[in-house]
Design a protein around this motif. Structure first.
Motif, PDB file in Angstrom:
ATOM      1  N   VAL A   1       0.839  -1.202   0.000  1.00 19.22           N
ATOM      2  CA  VAL A   1       0.000   0.000   0.000  1.00 19.22           C
ATOM      3  C   VAL A   1       0.872   1.249   0.000  1.00 19.22           C
ATOM      4  CG1 VAL A   1      -1.694   1.323   1.336  1.00 19.22           C
ATOM      5  CG2 VAL A   1      -1.930  -1.162   1.115  1.00 19.22           C
ATOM      6  N   PHE A   2       1.914   1.250   0.814  1.00 23.49           N
ATOM      7  CA  PHE A   2       2.796   2.407   0.876  1.00 23.49           C
ATOM      8  C   PHE A   2       3.461   2.658  -0.472  1.00 23.49           C
ATOM      9  CE2 PHE A   2       2.500   1.130   5.315  1.00 23.49           C
ATOM     10  CZ  PHE A   2       2.150   2.350   5.898  1.00 23.49           C
ATOM     11  N   TYR A   3       3.934   1.587  -1.103  1.00 27.60           N
ATOM     12  CA  TYR A   3       4.570   1.756  -2.409  1.00 27.60           C
ATOM     13  C   TYR A   3       3.584   2.339  -3.420  1.00 27.60           C
ATOM     14  CZ  TYR A   3       7.107   1.042  -6.683  1.00 27.60           C
ATOM     15  OH  TYR A   3       7.718   1.267  -7.887  1.00 27.60           O
ATOM     16  N   SER A   4       2.376   1.835  -3.441  1.00 29.38           N
ATOM     17  CA  SER A   4       1.372   2.327  -4.390  1.00 29.38           C
ATOM     18  C   SER A   4       1.003   3.772  -4.111  1.00 29.38           C
ATOM     19  CB  SER A   4       0.119   1.448  -4.351  1.00 29.38           C
ATOM     20  OG  SER A   4       0.423   0.150  -4.810  1.00 29.38           O
TER      21      SER A   4
ATOM     22  N   TYR B   1       2.844   6.090  -2.494  1.00 27.92           N
ATOM     23  CA  TYR B   1       3.989   6.948  -2.807  1.00 27.92           C
ATOM     24  C   TYR B   1       4.197   7.054  -4.316  1.00 27.92           C
ATOM     25  CZ  TYR B   1       5.662   7.723   1.950  1.00 27.92           C
ATOM     26  OH  TYR B   1       5.794   8.152   3.253  1.00 27.92           O
ATOM     27  N   SER B   2       3.978   5.971  -5.029  1.00 31.00           N
ATOM     28  CA  SER B   2       4.113   6.001  -6.489  1.00 31.00           C
ATOM     29  C   SER B   2       3.089   6.935  -7.116  1.00 31.00           C
ATOM     30  CB  SER B   2       3.950   4.595  -7.066  1.00 31.00           C
ATOM     31  OG  SER B   2       5.036   3.789  -6.678  1.00 31.00           O
ATOM     32  N   ALA B   3       1.881   6.954  -6.569  1.00 32.22           N
ATOM     33  CA  ALA B   3       0.826   7.820  -7.113  1.00 32.22           C
ATOM     34  C   ALA B   3       1.197   9.292  -7.013  1.00 32.22           C
ATOM     35  CB  ALA B   3      -0.500   7.555  -6.397  1.00 32.22           C
ATOM     36  N   VAL B   4       2.010   9.661  -6.023  1.00 34.40           N
ATOM     37  CA  VAL B   4       2.424  11.062  -5.897  1.00 34.40           C
ATOM     38  C   VAL B   4       3.836  11.285  -6.448  1.00 34.40           C
ATOM     39  CG1 VAL B   4       0.876  11.519  -3.956  1.00 34.40           C
ATOM     40  CG2 VAL B   4       3.251  10.851  -3.498  1.00 34.40           C
ATOM     41  N   GLY B   5       4.359  10.298  -7.173  1.00 30.95           N
ATOM     42  CA  GLY B   5       5.656  10.443  -7.820  1.00 30.95           C
ATOM     43  C   GLY B   5       6.851  10.158  -6.931  1.00 30.95           C
ATOM     44  N   LEU B   6       6.634   9.488  -5.805  1.00 31.60           N
ATOM     45  CA  LEU B   6       7.725   9.213  -4.877  1.00 31.60           C
ATOM     46  C   LEU B   6       7.961   7.722  -4.651  1.00 31.60           C
ATOM     47  CD1 LEU B   6       6.943  11.983  -2.232  1.00 31.60           C
ATOM     48  CD2 LEU B   6       8.763  11.998  -3.947  1.00 31.60           C
ATOM     49  N   GLY B   7       7.608   6.915  -5.616  1.00 31.81           N
ATOM     50  CA  GLY B   7       7.811   5.477  -5.484  1.00 31.81           C
ATOM     51  C   GLY B   7       9.262   5.112  -5.245  1.00 31.81           C
TER      52      GLY B   7
ATOM     53  N   LEU C   1      11.323   6.560  -3.432  1.00 33.95           N
ATOM     54  CA  LEU C   1      11.674   6.774  -2.035  1.00 33.95           C
ATOM     55  C   LEU C   1      11.431   5.530  -1.187  1.00 33.95           C
ATOM     56  CD1 LEU C   1      12.622   9.013  -0.073  1.00 33.95           C
ATOM     57  CD2 LEU C   1      10.229   9.603   0.247  1.00 33.95           C
ATOM     58  N   ILE C   2      10.428   4.779  -1.542  1.00 34.76           N
ATOM     59  CA  ILE C   2      10.058   3.604  -0.757  1.00 34.76           C
ATOM     60  C   ILE C   2      10.392   2.287  -1.486  1.00 34.76           C
ATOM     61  CG2 ILE C   2       7.671   3.467  -1.520  1.00 34.76           C
ATOM     62  CD1 ILE C   2       7.028   3.227   1.586  1.00 34.76           C
ATOM     63  N   ALA C   3      11.015   2.395  -2.646  1.00 34.37           N
ATOM     64  CA  ALA C   3      11.369   1.203  -3.432  1.00 34.37           C
ATOM     65  C   ALA C   3      12.176   0.164  -2.656  1.00 34.37           C
ATOM     66  CB  ALA C   3      12.110   1.612  -4.708  1.00 34.37           C
TER      67      ALA C   3
END
Length: 138
Positions: free
Chosen positions: A75-78, A80-86, A88-90
């Motif tokens: 959920v966190f990856y999705s 963060y990815s939606a706001v362009g920060l995937g 960061l949590i990759a």
């Protein structure tokens, strides 16, 4: 769910740490690709997602555009990815680190309301803010 969103985050609006992170994500949600839904909002029905409030309180959940519900660290990856920060949590998805992050999150999820008091939040005074035992496992 609004089809314009790449992902909708179902979050615990009574959790002070969760609110801080949601506010931070919202500040970076410039293209409105991340939908945010407080699971305690008036009119919210967990059954719409095939879940109970106990399940949603046990760990974070999110909804993909196709309606598929996911939970835990993905959920966190999705989100963060939606706001362009995937990016960061990759590292939470890397094979060697994923089990560690999954365990850390499971512990956090179980204790997040108590941990919130460390950040100045007032302790919850009623049963509606409790995380029911047995549901914080991934």
């Amino acid at each position: 769910m609004n089809s314009q969103h790449e992902f909708t985050l179902l979050y615990d609006g009574r959790c002070p740490i969760c609110r801080k992170e949601v506010n931070w994500l919202q500040s970076r949600n410039k293209h409105n690709k991340l939908g945010l839904q407080d699971i305690h909002a008036e009119g919210f029905n967990p059954a719409d997602y095939g879940k109970s409030l106990d399940e949603l309180m046990a760990e974070i959940h999110g909804v993909n555009p196709d309606g598929r519900v996911i939970k835990g660290m993905p959920v966190f990856y999705s989100a963060y990815s939606a706001v362009g920060l995937g990016w960061l949590i990759a590292p939470t998805r890397w094979p060697l680190l994923k089990p560690l992050f999954d365990r850390l999150y499971a512990g956090f999820a179980r204790h997040r309301l108590r941990l919130g008091t460390l950040f100045g939040a007032k302790p919850c005074q009623d049963a509606s803010c409790s995380i029911r035992s047995g549901h914080g496992k991934t």
